[in-house]
Enzyme design. Structure first.
Site, PDB file in Angstrom:
ATOM      1  N   MET A  30       4.322 -10.476  -4.313  1.00 59.31           N
ATOM      2  CA  MET A  30       3.511 -10.498  -5.533  1.00 59.31           C
ATOM      3  C   MET A  30       4.408 -10.666  -6.766  1.00 59.31           C
ATOM      4  SD  MET A  30       0.250  -8.075  -4.830  1.00 59.31           S
ATOM      5  CE  MET A  30       1.008  -6.495  -5.177  1.00 59.31           C
ATOM      6  N   LEU A  33      10.326  -9.565  -8.846  1.00 56.50           N
ATOM      7  CA  LEU A  33      11.231  -9.369  -7.714  1.00 56.50           C
ATOM      8  C   LEU A  33      12.356  -8.379  -8.030  1.00 56.50           C
ATOM      9  CD1 LEU A  33      11.566 -13.089  -6.532  1.00 56.50           C
ATOM     10  CD2 LEU A  33       9.896 -11.365  -5.823  1.00 56.50           C
ATOM     11  N   HIS A  34      12.733  -7.633  -6.998  1.00 56.24           N
ATOM     12  CA  HIS A  34      13.853  -6.690  -7.076  1.00 56.24           C
ATOM     13  C   HIS A  34      14.706  -6.865  -5.826  1.00 56.24           C
ATOM     14  CE1 HIS A  34      11.418  -4.511  -4.214  1.00 56.24           C
ATOM     15  NE2 HIS A  34      10.430  -4.408  -5.088  1.00 56.24           N
ATOM     16  N   HIS A  37      12.977  -7.317  -2.391  1.00 56.04           N
ATOM     17  CA  HIS A  37      12.570  -8.708  -2.132  1.00 56.04           C
ATOM     18  C   HIS A  37      13.798  -9.577  -1.830  1.00 56.04           C
ATOM     19  CE1 HIS A  37       9.308  -7.383  -5.080  1.00 56.04           C
ATOM     20  NE2 HIS A  37       8.592  -7.740  -4.043  1.00 56.04           N
ATOM     21  N   ASP A 150       6.542  -1.109   3.129  1.00 58.13           N
ATOM     22  CA  ASP A 150       5.091  -1.072   3.323  1.00 58.13           C
ATOM     23  C   ASP A 150       4.844  -1.079   4.833  1.00 58.13           C
ATOM     24  OD1 ASP A 150       4.109  -1.464   0.406  1.00 58.13           O
ATOM     25  OD2 ASP A 150       5.672  -2.964   0.685  1.00 58.13           O
ATOM     26  N   GLN A 153       1.379  -1.833   6.216  1.00 55.35           N
ATOM     27  CA  GLN A 153       1.076  -3.253   5.980  1.00 55.35           C
ATOM     28  C   GLN A 153       1.766  -4.135   7.024  1.00 55.35           C
ATOM     29  OE1 GLN A 153       1.166  -5.312   1.996  1.00 55.35           O
ATOM     30  NE2 GLN A 153       3.218  -5.842   2.648  1.00 55.35           N
ATOM     31  N   VAL A 176      14.983  -1.150   1.037  1.00 60.40           N
ATOM     32  CA  VAL A 176      16.120  -1.105   0.117  1.00 60.40           C
ATOM     33  C   VAL A 176      15.831  -0.042  -0.941  1.00 60.40           C
ATOM     34  CG1 VAL A 176      17.479  -2.408  -1.557  1.00 60.40           C
ATOM     35  CG2 VAL A 176      16.649  -3.521   0.535  1.00 60.40           C
ATOM     36  N   SER A 185      10.575  -0.765  -5.869  1.00 67.39           N
ATOM     37  CA  SER A 185       9.188  -1.220  -5.924  1.00 67.39           C
ATOM     38  C   SER A 185       8.924  -1.820  -7.292  1.00 67.39           C
ATOM     39  CB  SER A 185       8.237  -0.037  -5.700  1.00 67.39           C
ATOM     40  OG  SER A 185       6.918  -0.384  -6.076  1.00 67.39           O
ATOM     41  N   ARG A 187       6.348  -1.472  -8.814  1.00 70.25           N
ATOM     42  CA  ARG A 187       5.563  -0.470  -9.549  1.00 70.25           C
ATOM     43  C   ARG A 187       6.429   0.627 -10.145  1.00 70.25           C
ATOM     44  NH1 ARG A 187       1.216  -1.717  -5.457  1.00 70.25           N
ATOM     45  NH2 ARG A 187      -0.584  -2.381  -6.680  1.00 70.25           N
TER      46      ARG A 187
HETATM   47  P1  AMP Z   1       5.245  -6.897  -2.920  1.00 68.11           P
HETATM   48  O1  AMP Z   1       5.718  -7.948  -3.870  1.00 68.11           O
HETATM   49  O2  AMP Z   1       5.358  -5.507  -3.436  1.00 68.11           O
HETATM   50  O3  AMP Z   1       3.875  -7.216  -2.339  1.00 68.11           O
HETATM   51  O4  AMP Z   1       6.242  -6.940  -1.686  1.00 68.11           O
HETATM   52  C1  AMP Z   1       6.528  -8.141  -1.029  1.00 68.11           C
HETATM   53  C2  AMP Z   1       7.326  -7.845   0.215  1.00 68.11           C
HETATM   54  O5  AMP Z   1       8.537  -7.181  -0.153  1.00 68.11           O
HETATM   55  C3  AMP Z   1       6.593  -6.920   1.182  1.00 68.11           C
HETATM   56  O6  AMP Z   1       6.833  -7.354   2.510  1.00 68.11           O
HETATM   57  C4  AMP Z   1       7.239  -5.593   0.911  1.00 68.11           C
HETATM   58  O7  AMP Z   1       7.196  -4.706   2.015  1.00 68.11           O
HETATM   59  C5  AMP Z   1       8.654  -6.003   0.614  1.00 68.11           C
HETATM   60  N1  AMP Z   1       9.348  -4.951  -0.141  1.00 68.11           N
HETATM   61  C6  AMP Z   1       8.925  -4.351  -1.274  1.00 68.11           C
HETATM   62  N2  AMP Z   1       9.787  -3.390  -1.660  1.00 68.11           N
HETATM   63  C7  AMP Z   1      10.778  -3.373  -0.737  1.00 68.11           C
HETATM   64  C8  AMP Z   1      11.964  -2.584  -0.549  1.00 68.11           C
HETATM   65  N3  AMP Z   1      12.318  -1.620  -1.415  1.00 68.11           N
HETATM   66  N4  AMP Z   1      12.740  -2.849   0.522  1.00 68.11           N
HETATM   67  C9  AMP Z   1      12.403  -3.825   1.410  1.00 68.11           C
HETATM   68  N5  AMP Z   1      11.307  -4.595   1.295  1.00 68.11           N
HETATM   69  C10 AMP Z   1      10.497  -4.374   0.245  1.00 68.11           C
END
Ligand code: AMP
Length: 281
Positions: A30, A33-34, A37, A150, A153, A176, A185, A187
């Site tokens: 979504m 990015l961090h 991602h 997640d 998910q 991570v 995150s 968020r």
């Molecule tokens: P999102 O943009 O939050 O929907 O996340 C996109 C993808 O990145 C999903 O598969 C998440 O599980 C993964 N993701 C989000 N945060 C982390 C994290 N801290 N470490 C590893 N993967 C992550």
């Protein structure tokens, strides 16, 4: 790196890559990015001939009361990170491209969707499964990378992919974290300074639960209580759930045994954060 706003153009680009003999790695996100991602992008880049990133804030997975309108976005920064990771193709559709008319078809994964996040956010996983099914249909045969951050998910996506025989190999990647244990995150940006300082309480609670199991506790209620007590000691945090489940079925084993997953969800004023860790019993 090329970016695409339309389904047709992105689909054609990945078809062309496969015709040229390159395996495709797909990273659905979504945006905002961090480094979490980034780890998925790195995994997709190293294991495939070409890697593709999707950035789409999917309205279907947000309840009306949730943060769809305030979800953080920074496309230029995201594109810079994708480029530096070696991503070849970026799909950035708008809502009208993904949902040109009201959607009548919903992908719903029974069982693994029902507890925990599914109980707290009843429409969430249908929204996730539906958009991921669409993204897989658009991208075509590939390896797709998802974070264990997640965890539920990831289980929903795996089950959907298997049930529907989608031509996608789902790859789970480790969470991570920041140096103080907070899972990265998008968020986390909702946290004020005091809340940010308090937020590692999720990881502390998970580690306390894991330690209890490692010391021989086999009663799920006792493990839940250990985690809840850690969260309760942090005044800025309000517990949504703290649970220990079988990592494959999401059922609570009695007594606790096998490959387990500890999961917590915690509310701060504006942010609702989730985290999880694994343990063997
Ligand atoms: P999102 O943009 O939050 O929907 O996340 C996109 C993808 O990145 C999903 O598969 C998440 O599980 C993964 N993701 C989000 N945060 C982390 C994290 N801290 N470490 C590893 N993967 C992550």
């Amino acid at each position: 790196m090329k970016t695409y706003a339309t389904i047709a153009a992105f689909r054609e680009a990945l078809d062309t890559e496969r015709h040229a003999g390159r395996a495709v790695g797909l990273v659905p996100t979504m945006g905002y990015l961090h480094d979490g991602h980034r780890s998925l992008m790195d995994a997709a880049v190293v294991a495939n001939g070409v890697a593709a990133l999707t950035i789409f804030v999917n309205p279907l997975q947000f309840a009306p009361t949730e943060d769809l309108s305030t979800y953080p976005r920074d496309l230029q920064r995201d594109l810079a990170m994708a480029r530096s990771a070696g991503i070849g193709h970026v799909f950035t559709p708008d809502v009208a491209e993904m949902y040109p008319e009201a959607i009548a078809t919903t992908v719903s994964v029974a069982g693994v969707s029902s507890a925990l996040e599914g109980a707290s956010r009843p429409t969430h996983f249908d929204g996730v499964a539906t958009v991921v099914a669409k993204l897989f249909a658009i991208a075509g045969p590939c390896r797709a990378y998802f974070g264990e951050k997640d965890f539920q998910q990831l289980a929903v996506v795996r089950k959907m992919t298997s049930d529907l025989s989608l031509p996608v190999a789902v790859v789970g990647c480790p969470t991570v974290r920041e140096s103080d244990g907070l899972a990265m995150s998008s968020r986390n940006v909702y946290l004020n300074d005091a809340e940010r300082a308090a937020a590692p309480v999720l990881h502390r609670a998970l580690r306390a639960g894991r330690e209890a199991i490692e010391q021989g506790v086999r009663d799920a209620a006792a493990v839940r209580a250990v985690m809840a007590e850690v969260i309760a000691a942090e005044p800025l945090a309000r517990l949504d759930y703290a649970e220990v489940v079988d990592a494959a079925t999401f059922v609570v084993p009695a007594p606790l045994a096998g490959t387990l997953r500890l999961l917590v969800a915690v509310r701060f004023a504006k942010a609702r954060l989730i985290d999880n860790i694994g343990v063997l019993a």
